[in-house]
Design a protein around this motif. Structure first.
Motif, PDB file in Angstrom:
ATOM      1  N   ALA A 189       1.976   7.498  -3.057  1.00 36.84           N
ATOM      2  CA  ALA A 189       3.224   7.117  -2.872  1.00 36.84           C
ATOM      3  C   ALA A 189       3.220   6.466  -1.308  1.00 36.84           C
ATOM      4  N   SER A 190       2.911   7.229  -0.273  1.00 31.15           N
ATOM      5  CA  SER A 190       3.030   6.634   1.103  1.00 31.15           C
ATOM      6  C   SER A 190       2.196   5.285   1.007  1.00 31.15           C
ATOM      7  N   ARG A 200       4.700   2.643  -0.491  1.00 34.79           N
ATOM      8  CA  ARG A 200       5.837   2.581   0.372  1.00 34.79           C
ATOM      9  C   ARG A 200       5.570   1.786   1.720  1.00 34.79           C
ATOM     10  N   GLU A 250       7.072  -1.038  -1.450  1.00 33.26           N
ATOM     11  CA  GLU A 250       7.657  -0.412  -2.646  1.00 33.26           C
ATOM     12  C   GLU A 250       9.247   0.424  -2.458  1.00 33.26           C
ATOM     13  N   GLY A 251      10.302  -0.182  -2.949  1.00 34.00           N
ATOM     14  CA  GLY A 251      11.385   0.454  -2.991  1.00 34.00           C
ATOM     15  C   GLY A 251      11.668   1.949  -3.482  1.00 34.00           C
ATOM     16  N   GLU A 252      12.525   2.462  -3.013  1.00 33.34           N
ATOM     17  CA  GLU A 252      12.933   3.934  -3.648  1.00 33.34           C
ATOM     18  C   GLU A 252      13.359   3.871  -4.830  1.00 33.34           C
ATOM     19  N   GLU A 253      14.103   2.768  -5.365  1.00 37.25           N
ATOM     20  CA  GLU A 253      14.606   2.820  -6.657  1.00 37.25           C
ATOM     21  C   GLU A 253      13.066   3.099  -7.799  1.00 37.25           C
ATOM     22  N   PHE A 310      10.441   4.740  -7.254  1.00 34.24           N
ATOM     23  CA  PHE A 310      10.346   6.311  -7.351  1.00 34.24           C
ATOM     24  C   PHE A 310      10.993   6.942  -7.837  1.00 34.24           C
ATOM     25  N   ARG A 311      12.487   6.610  -7.999  1.00 35.68           N
ATOM     26  CA  ARG A 311      13.328   7.528  -8.484  1.00 35.68           C
ATOM     27  C   ARG A 311      13.194   7.160 -10.065  1.00 35.68           C
ATOM     28  N   ASP A 346      10.422   9.320 -11.320  1.00 30.48           N
ATOM     29  CA  ASP A 346      10.623  10.648 -11.550  1.00 30.48           C
ATOM     30  C   ASP A 346      11.543  11.006 -12.621  1.00 30.48           C
TER      31      ASP A 346
END
Length: 374
Positions: free
Chosen positions: A299-300, A303, A307-310, A312-313, A316
């Protein structure tokens, strides 16, 4: 045991790309991966872990007699699983849940098998050549080697056509290397130069026996005694797991003989739900390996690539939905028909099985008759 000077790595524990002379030949394979493929690596690791945690909970609640967790080994499985081609055959041990998912096995089919509702779990021909789980330690290495010999005899390897050539990959743990079956498989693989990759997930423990007791030398060196080249990789690095396996499979498929990969990883959970790892390993050791978590590391890296947080959300949320769906469908699983124990003994109808099946039906019917008479 942690990483050594021989350990090949493309991602540092902090998630930064490592460029070294040792790993330079693997970088081009990583550079060929698309953004979507990299996202898929992360997605499968996260979703499989969520399934694993939910399955553990279901077992504790009496929905399965046994559960075999894979937490911590996601990168070794996802990287190598995506490295195999569709025509390749995969022979797992019993905790390769991520690879099963990649090859099209429904997570609930794994639950059904460990719940005792099926005799095998799935038909490999229907699941992209992913063979059934093998609980007899190390025996799958012989199954895989025999199948690889068959591929060779059929002329389905080393034809020069990468879309046709087939190879075999077999998964096993460090404990299995102490079994005679694995050594015998290495003998036959070397003798016949099978199109095969032996993929060892060294998760440091054979139940309660540490790898340092099992082998006084690094396990990646062991196949050299059989004439098979071996390498050691960081099994918590999904990129080197992919690249090393892709390279080894292509070499095996092109007639260069078998290959051996030792992936250093760690079994964060128990060996199975019957095991209590606090009895034999330290909290310090566990925390050391948890800091090397393969999902956090990748994930690091993503990022760092922007890569945007959307994303990863969304992953999840998918993982949570998958876990919820597995729970719902598991609770809906019924009791298998009694006839299954007779119908699945032989591939064709058998007089003795038919006789026993009829006897049981008559026996059960006799209780209904007694009740009606009363």
């Amino acid at each position: 045991m942690s990483y050594t000077e021989a350990t090949l790595q493309l991602l540092s524990p902090e998630g930064r790309l490592v460029e070294s002379d040792a790993s330079a030949e693997y970088l081009p394979l990583i550079q060929q991966l698309t953004d979507q493929q990299l996202r898929e690596f992360h997605r499968v690791m996260v979703v499989t872990r969520a399934f694993d945690v939910e399955a553990t909970n279901l077992q504790r609640q009496g929905q399965m007699g046994l559960w075999v967790p894979s937490m911590g080994q996601e990168a070794a499985q996802v990287g190598s699983g995506f490295a195999a081609r569709p025509q390749d055959h995969v022979f797992p041990a019993y905790r390769e849940h991520a690879i099963a998912h990649i090859r099209g096995v429904d997570y609930v089919d794994i639950v059904r098998m460990l719940r005792g509702l099926t005799h095998g779990g799935w038909d490999p021909r229907e699941k992209n050549n992913f063979h059934i789980y093998t609980l007899v330690i190390g025996s799958q290495s012989l199954h895989a080697t025999g199948y690889a010999m068959g591929i060779q005899l059929d002329g389905d390897t080393n034809t020069g056509d990468p879309e046709r050539d087939r190879a075999v990959i077999v998964y096993f743990g460090d404990g299995a290397t102490s079994q005679g079956d694995v050594s015998e498989a290495l003998v036959f693989a070397a003798s016949y130069q099978t199109p095969e990759v032996f993929f060892l997930q060294n998760n440091q423990w054979a139940i309660s026996v540490p790898v340092s007791t099992q082998s006084r030398t690094p396990l990646y060196l062991r196949p050299s005694g059989f004439g098979i080249p071996g390498i050691q990789i960081d099994g918590n690095d999904v990129l080197i797991s992919y690249a090393a396996t892709r390279k080894a499979m292509d070499e095996a498929r092109s007639g260069q003989g078998p290959r051996f990969i030792e992936a250093l990883t760690y079994r964060i959970g128990a060996h199975t739900s019957s095991d209590d790892p606090t009895k034999y390993r330290t909290q310090e050791e566990l925390e050391h390996w948890m800091a090397l978590d393969p999902i956090t590391r990748f994930a690091s890296y993503l990022r760092g690539r922007g890569e945007g947080e959307e994303f990863f959300r969304d992953v999840d949320a998918e993982a949570a939905d998958t876990a919820s769906d597995v729970r719902r469908r598991t609770l809906e699983l019924g009791i298998p028909p009694v006839e299954n124990m007779f119908d699945n003994v032989y591939s064709e109808p058998h007089p003795l099985m038919q006789q026993q099946k009829q006897w049981l039906a008559d026996y059960e019917a006799s209780f209904d008759a007694e009740g009606a008479a009363e």
